[in-house]
Design an enzyme around this catalytic site. Sequence first.
Site, PDB file in Angstrom:
ATOM      1  N   GLU A   1      35.615  31.425  39.821  1.00 31.50           N
ATOM      2  CA  GLU A   1      36.704  32.205  40.429  1.00 31.50           C
ATOM      3  C   GLU A   1      37.057  31.648  41.818  1.00 31.50           C
ATOM      4  OE1 GLU A   1      35.375  36.035  41.893  1.00 31.50           O
ATOM      5  OE2 GLU A   1      37.354  36.940  41.595  1.00 31.50           O
TER       6      GLU A   1
ATOM      7  N   LYS B   1      43.524  38.931  37.235  1.00 34.29           N
ATOM      8  CA  LYS B   1      42.326  39.786  37.254  1.00 34.29           C
ATOM      9  C   LYS B   1      42.722  41.261  37.305  1.00 34.29           C
ATOM     10  CE  LYS B   1      38.070  40.201  40.079  1.00 34.29           C
ATOM     11  NZ  LYS B   1      37.455  39.687  41.331  1.00 34.29           N
TER      12      LYS B   1
ATOM     13  N   CYS C   1      34.935  37.829  37.214  1.00 35.64           N
ATOM     14  CA  CYS C   1      33.961  38.370  38.176  1.00 35.64           C
ATOM     15  C   CYS C   1      33.744  39.881  38.038  1.00 35.64           C
ATOM     16  CB  CYS C   1      34.387  37.965  39.591  1.00 35.64           C
ATOM     17  SG  CYS C   1      33.012  38.020  40.785  1.00 35.64           S
TER      18      CYS C   1
HETATM   19  O1  LIG Z   1      30.706  43.232  41.291  1.00 33.50           O
HETATM   20  C1  LIG Z   1      30.127  42.543  42.115  1.00 33.50           C
HETATM   21  O2  LIG Z   1      28.997  42.826  42.526  1.00 33.50           O
HETATM   22  C2  LIG Z   1      30.742  41.295  42.648  1.00 33.50           C
HETATM   23  C3  LIG Z   1      32.201  41.204  42.354  1.00 33.50           C
HETATM   24  C4  LIG Z   1      32.887  40.159  43.138  1.00 33.50           C
HETATM   25  O3  LIG Z   1      32.320  39.563  44.012  1.00 33.50           O
HETATM   26  C5  LIG Z   1      34.280  39.797  42.819  1.00 33.50           C
HETATM   27  O4  LIG Z   1      34.859  40.323  41.863  1.00 33.50           O
HETATM   28  O5  LIG Z   1      34.841  38.941  43.530  1.00 33.50           O
END
Ligand SMILES: O=C(O)CCC(=O)C(=O)O
Length: 265
Positions: free
Chosen positions: A40, A111, A147
């Site tokens: 990402e 996203k 993510c």
């Molecule tokens: O859910 C998490 O602990 C990390 C999510 C995250 O860092 C993101 O989506 O950029």
Amino acid sequence: MRASLLQIAVNEDETVEARRLRVAALVREQAGADLVVLPELWTTGAFAFEAFDAAAEPLRGPTYEAMAKAASDAGVWLHAGSVPERDPDGRLYNTSLVFSPAGDLAASYRKIHRFGFDKGEAVLMGAGREPVTVRLPDTATLGVATCYDLRFPELFRALVDAGAEILVVPAGWPERRRAHWTLLAQARAVENQAFVLACGTAGTHAGVPQAGHSIVVDPWGEVLAEAGPDEEILTVEFDPAKVARTREQFPALKDRVLGLEPPRG
Ligand SMILES: O=C(O)CCC(=O)C(=O)O
């Protein structure tokens, strides 16, 4: 099927332009793989909120151009991770790009679940609305998520309902919640009886050490490969037909009960 997950180190001592060139060269080196996956927001780092605006690009911007060419040079399917996309109205999105081996855009995915609660990505970027799958002819169907999406099983069920057999999750997951990353990747694989290919970043940006530990999990929940904490290319071979075999031998997905009434009382 051979997949290579490029767990890129995102550090502030490398410019976005230099990293883009370096990553394109790494993708080219993966000729012979069927699928290459990037993390990402690897141009800026997922936590470099202050860099999003300056680094934002139109969908067909410099990262798109570099990755389309790298995919066709290598002759691979490329999930190029995500970029900070600026749409024609100026709104930002965390947008993933998937290229065919001819270098054509096969899919883009904004996203859906933005991270940060009342700050960071959650306020700086718009939310996508549409789950996305990509059919790799004669191979398998990919379901893509990004993510923080990993925490939302209903998105993955929607992808499976649309035919996904390989769930591809680029991420910029922080080290402090690494245990969740590993656990959730395995949970999404087991409950959906699908492969999970989860590719994170290494290094430290915006003061946030990244977890690394990209992981490939099979439809039975077994970890086929796991990276360490540093930049690494994680290569794995697997048989996508294992999805159908697992779903046939242990047909739990067929036992789903949909449309339950809300609890009484
Ligand atoms: O859910 C998490 O602990 C990390 C999510 C995250 O860092 C993101 O989506 O950029």
